[in-house]
Design a protein around this motif. Structure first.
Motif, PDB file in Angstrom:
ATOM      1  N   SER A  42       6.506  -1.675  17.022  1.00 16.58           N
ATOM      2  CA  SER A  42       5.326  -0.810  16.949  1.00 16.58           C
ATOM      3  C   SER A  42       5.732   0.653  16.834  1.00 16.58           C
ATOM      4  O   SER A  42       5.177   1.412  16.044  1.00 16.58           O
ATOM      5  N   ARG A  43       6.710   1.047  17.617  1.00 17.42           N
ATOM      6  CA  ARG A  43       7.216   2.423  17.566  1.00 17.42           C
ATOM      7  C   ARG A  43       7.845   2.710  16.199  1.00 17.42           C
ATOM      8  O   ARG A  43       7.601   3.755  15.593  1.00 17.42           O
ATOM      9  N   ASP A  44       8.648   1.766  15.707  1.00 14.82           N
ATOM     10  CA  ASP A  44       9.255   1.939  14.383  1.00 14.82           C
ATOM     11  C   ASP A  44       8.175   2.066  13.312  1.00 14.82           C
ATOM     12  O   ASP A  44       8.290   2.893  12.396  1.00 14.82           O
ATOM     13  N   ALA A  45       7.120   1.259  13.413  1.00 14.76           N
ATOM     14  CA  ALA A  45       6.036   1.296  12.426  1.00 14.76           C
ATOM     15  C   ALA A  45       5.391   2.676  12.385  1.00 14.76           C
ATOM     16  O   ALA A  45       5.109   3.213  11.306  1.00 14.76           O
ATOM     17  N   ARG A  46       5.161   3.263  13.553  1.00 10.63           N
ATOM     18  CA  ARG A  46       4.589   4.617  13.584  1.00 10.63           C
ATOM     19  C   ARG A  46       5.535   5.624  12.947  1.00 10.63           C
ATOM     20  O   ARG A  46       5.134   6.458  12.148  1.00 10.63           O
ATOM     21  N   GLU A  47       6.799   5.563  13.312  1.00  8.13           N
ATOM     22  CA  GLU A  47       7.783   6.517  12.803  1.00  8.13           C
ATOM     23  C   GLU A  47       7.990   6.380  11.297  1.00  8.13           C
ATOM     24  O   GLU A  47       8.246   7.373  10.614  1.00  8.13           O
ATOM     25  N   LEU A  48       7.878   5.165  10.780  1.00  5.36           N
ATOM     26  CA  LEU A  48       8.094   4.921   9.349  1.00  5.36           C
ATOM     27  C   LEU A  48       6.809   5.038   8.527  1.00  5.36           C
ATOM     28  O   LEU A  48       6.834   4.816   7.320  1.00  5.36           O
ATOM     29  N   SER A  49       5.696   5.358   9.177  1.00  4.44           N
ATOM     30  CA  SER A  49       4.379   5.450   8.511  1.00  4.44           C
ATOM     31  C   SER A  49       4.015   4.129   7.839  1.00  4.44           C
ATOM     32  O   SER A  49       3.629   4.077   6.675  1.00  4.44           O
ATOM     33  N   ILE A  50       4.132   3.050   8.610  1.00  2.00           N
ATOM     34  CA  ILE A  50       3.759   1.727   8.120  1.00  2.00           C
ATOM     35  C   ILE A  50       2.295   1.492   8.486  1.00  2.00           C
ATOM     36  O   ILE A  50       1.900   1.665   9.628  1.00  2.00           O
ATOM     37  N   VAL A  51       1.513   1.125   7.489  1.00  2.00           N
ATOM     38  CA  VAL A  51       0.083   0.887   7.692  1.00  2.00           C
ATOM     39  C   VAL A  51      -0.304  -0.451   7.081  1.00  2.00           C
ATOM     40  O   VAL A  51       0.415  -0.999   6.248  1.00  2.00           O
ATOM     41  N   LYS A  52      -1.461  -0.945   7.491  1.00  2.00           N
ATOM     42  CA  LYS A  52      -2.020  -2.147   6.878  1.00  2.00           C
ATOM     43  C   LYS A  52      -2.787  -1.719   5.641  1.00  2.00           C
ATOM     44  O   LYS A  52      -3.562  -0.777   5.677  1.00  2.00           O
ATOM     45  N   THR A  53      -2.556  -2.406   4.531  1.00  2.00           N
ATOM     46  CA  THR A  53      -3.304  -2.153   3.304  1.00  2.00           C
ATOM     47  C   THR A  53      -3.811  -3.488   2.761  1.00  2.00           C
ATOM     48  O   THR A  53      -3.382  -4.546   3.202  1.00  2.00           O
ATOM     49  N   TYR A  54      -4.717  -3.400   1.809  1.00  2.00           N
ATOM     50  CA  TYR A  54      -5.273  -4.606   1.210  1.00  2.00           C
ATOM     51  C   TYR A  54      -4.653  -4.868  -0.144  1.00  2.00           C
ATOM     52  O   TYR A  54      -4.483  -3.961  -0.950  1.00  2.00           O
ATOM     53  N   GLN A  55      -4.349  -6.138  -0.384  1.00  2.00           N
ATOM     54  CA  GLN A  55      -3.875  -6.564  -1.687  1.00  2.00           C
ATOM     55  C   GLN A  55      -5.087  -6.901  -2.557  1.00  2.00           C
ATOM     56  O   GLN A  55      -6.209  -6.943  -2.069  1.00  2.00           O
ATOM     57  N   GLU A  56      -4.854  -7.155  -3.820  1.00  2.00           N
ATOM     58  CA  GLU A  56      -5.959  -7.476  -4.719  1.00  2.00           C
ATOM     59  C   GLU A  56      -6.725  -8.725  -4.296  1.00  2.00           C
ATOM     60  O   GLU A  56      -7.925  -8.829  -4.518  1.00  2.00           O
ATOM     61  N   ASP A  57      -6.039  -9.675  -3.647  1.00  2.00           N
ATOM     62  CA  ASP A  57      -6.709 -10.907  -3.201  1.00  2.00           C
ATOM     63  C   ASP A  57      -7.439 -10.727  -1.867  1.00  2.00           C
ATOM     64  O   ASP A  57      -7.994 -11.677  -1.327  1.00  2.00           O
ATOM     65  N   GLY A  58      -7.437  -9.502  -1.330  1.00  2.00           N
ATOM     66  CA  GLY A  58      -8.147  -9.210  -0.101  1.00  2.00           C
ATOM     67  C   GLY A  58      -7.333  -9.413   1.162  1.00  2.00           C
ATOM     68  O   GLY A  58      -7.784  -9.085   2.254  1.00  2.00           O
ATOM     69  N   LYS A  59      -6.127  -9.949   1.044  1.00  2.00           N
ATOM     70  CA  LYS A  59      -5.284 -10.153   2.217  1.00  2.00           C
ATOM     71  C   LYS A  59      -4.643  -8.829   2.631  1.00  2.00           C
ATOM     72  O   LYS A  59      -4.374  -7.962   1.817  1.00  2.00           O
ATOM     73  N   ILE A  60      -4.389  -8.724   3.926  1.00  2.00           N
ATOM     74  CA  ILE A  60      -3.751  -7.532   4.472  1.00  2.00           C
ATOM     75  C   ILE A  60      -2.240  -7.674   4.371  1.00  2.00           C
ATOM     76  O   ILE A  60      -1.701  -8.772   4.514  1.00  2.00           O
ATOM     77  N   LYS A  61      -1.569  -6.563   4.124  1.00  2.00           N
ATOM     78  CA  LYS A  61      -0.112  -6.558   4.189  1.00  2.00           C
ATOM     79  C   LYS A  61       0.354  -5.204   4.698  1.00  2.00           C
ATOM     80  O   LYS A  61      -0.359  -4.207   4.589  1.00  2.00           O
ATOM     81  N   TYR A  62       1.526  -5.191   5.290  1.00  2.00           N
ATOM     82  CA  TYR A  62       2.106  -3.934   5.753  1.00  2.00           C
ATOM     83  C   TYR A  62       2.715  -3.197   4.573  1.00  2.00           C
ATOM     84  O   TYR A  62       3.354  -3.791   3.705  1.00  2.00           O
TER      85      TYR A  62
END
Length: 154
Positions: A42-62
């Motif tokens: 979780s800490r690494d995700a914040r530091e690396l600016s990792i966010v959840k986004t949507y793919q064209e099929d509507g699924k979430i991915k980091y």
């Protein structure tokens, strides 16, 4: 393994795989010889600016957020709003944005990327975003911007 090496592997895994949850990321890290805890990731995700986004099929991915321009970030926000905004309301200096279930956190990431000057902070639930602004007037300005984005077509 030090933090820099772990974060390099995380960047590589996210760019090469479709990862939907932190549990999936932890499993991939483990398969690549990296032992880490959920809180470390979780800490690494914040530091690396990792966010959840949507793919064209509507699924979430980091996704690792590059330092996109404000225009690119607003485009992503507009697209997300047009597909999921249910209602927006102002309560004094707070703006509540109601979305389809499960989409509030993604939209909040896009709002944070744009860095609207009116915003002091954001909080995301599953289907509601709380946006705290600096004043009632700034809240109204932010509502106007969101409504324009929602109605606009590139």
């Amino acid at each position: 393994m030090n933090k820099e090496e772990r974060q390099k592997i995380i960047r590589q895994l996210i760019s090469q795989n479709t990862i939907e949850t932190q549990e999936e990321l932890l499993a991939l890290l483990s398969r690549n010889g990296v032992n880490a805890t959920q809180s470390t990731i979780s800490r690494d995700a914040r530091e690396l600016s990792i966010v959840k986004t949507y793919q064209e099929d509507g699924k979430i991915k980091y996704t690792i957020v590059d330092q996109a321009s404000e225009k690119d970030s607003e485009k992503k926000l507009r697209e997300a709003l047009q597909g999921s905004l249910k209602r927006i309301e102002q309560v004094a200096f707070i703006v509540l944005i109601h979305t389809e279930n499960g989409l509030a956190d993604v939209i909040t990431n896009y709002i944070d990327e744009v860095k609207y000057e009116e915003i002091a902070g954001t909080i995301a639930g599953s289907d509601t975003i709380i946006v705290i602004t600096h004043s009632d007037k700034m809240a109204q300005s932010f509502v106007n911007k969101i409504e324009l984005l929602f109605k606009s077509r590139e």
